[in-house]
Design an enzyme around this catalytic site. Structure first.
Site, short mmCIF file in Angstrom:
data_model
loop_
_atom_site.label_atom_id
_atom_site.label_comp_id
_atom_site.label_asym_id
_atom_site.label_seq_id
_atom_site.Cartn_x
_atom_site.Cartn_y
_atom_site.Cartn_z
CD GLU A 114 -1.35 -2.27 2.10
OE1 GLU A 114 -1.92 -3.35 1.93
OE2 GLU A 114 -0.34 -2.15 2.80
CE1 TYR A 156 7.69 1.30 -3.19
CE2 TYR A 156 5.56 2.34 -2.92
CZ TYR A 156 6.78 2.00 -2.41
OH TYR A 156 7.12 2.35 -1.13
#
Length: 156
Positions: A111, A123
């Protein structure tokens, strides 16, 4: 000698004070409690890494991974202000992903704050894809979490 002057090593309970300092500085009101961080450093199925200055030994970052069966979850990652922007986060993440593969994980989840485009970009550059949103996940500010997933098939 490392080209960036940083050493990556397994984190231990002896790193708790330094990790807690970075945790508090980076996450503020959303920081995990010291007791939670202690538990993370000593719990089963975890891999925590410490990134330290090669010469002084000062801790400048850390990251943690939980691996159970075929699934892994990036628990946390934080880089102290002086070490940001030089690839420290990427280095920690790449090492966590290699550890996930070594432990038999086939996918990794994480998350990230919806208002953190720098982390989301990192990411995404590592192959993570957005799979959902958790509304008001980060408290007390009520910021949404973007849930991301990486398929580890073919890595290793």
């Amino acid at each position: 000698m490392n080209r960036d002057g940083l050493v990556l090593r397994p984190a231990t309970i002896d790193d708790l004070d330094a990790i807690w300092r970075i945790e508090s500085e980076v996450f503020g009101a959303e920081a995990w409690s010291r007791a939670m961080m202690r538990e993370e450093l000593t719990a089963e199925h975890r891999c925590y890494l410490a990134l330290a200055a090669e010469e002084s030994g000062e801790l400048l970052g850390y990251a943690g991974l939980l691996v159970v069966g075929a699934e892994a979850d990036v628990q946390t990652i934080a880089i102290a202000e002086p070490a940001r922007g030089g690839g420290a986060g990427r280095r920690l993440m790449e090492t966590l992903l290699a550890e996930a593969v070594a432990r038999g994980a086939r996918e990794v989840f994480l998350e990230v704050r919806a208002d953190n485009p720098v982390a989301q970009g990192l990411y995404a550059s590592l192959g993570f894809a957005e799979i959902g949103v958790r509304p008001k996940y980060y408290q007390p500010e009520g910021v949404d979490a973007v849930v991301m997933r990486l398929d580890l098939e073919g890595r290793g």
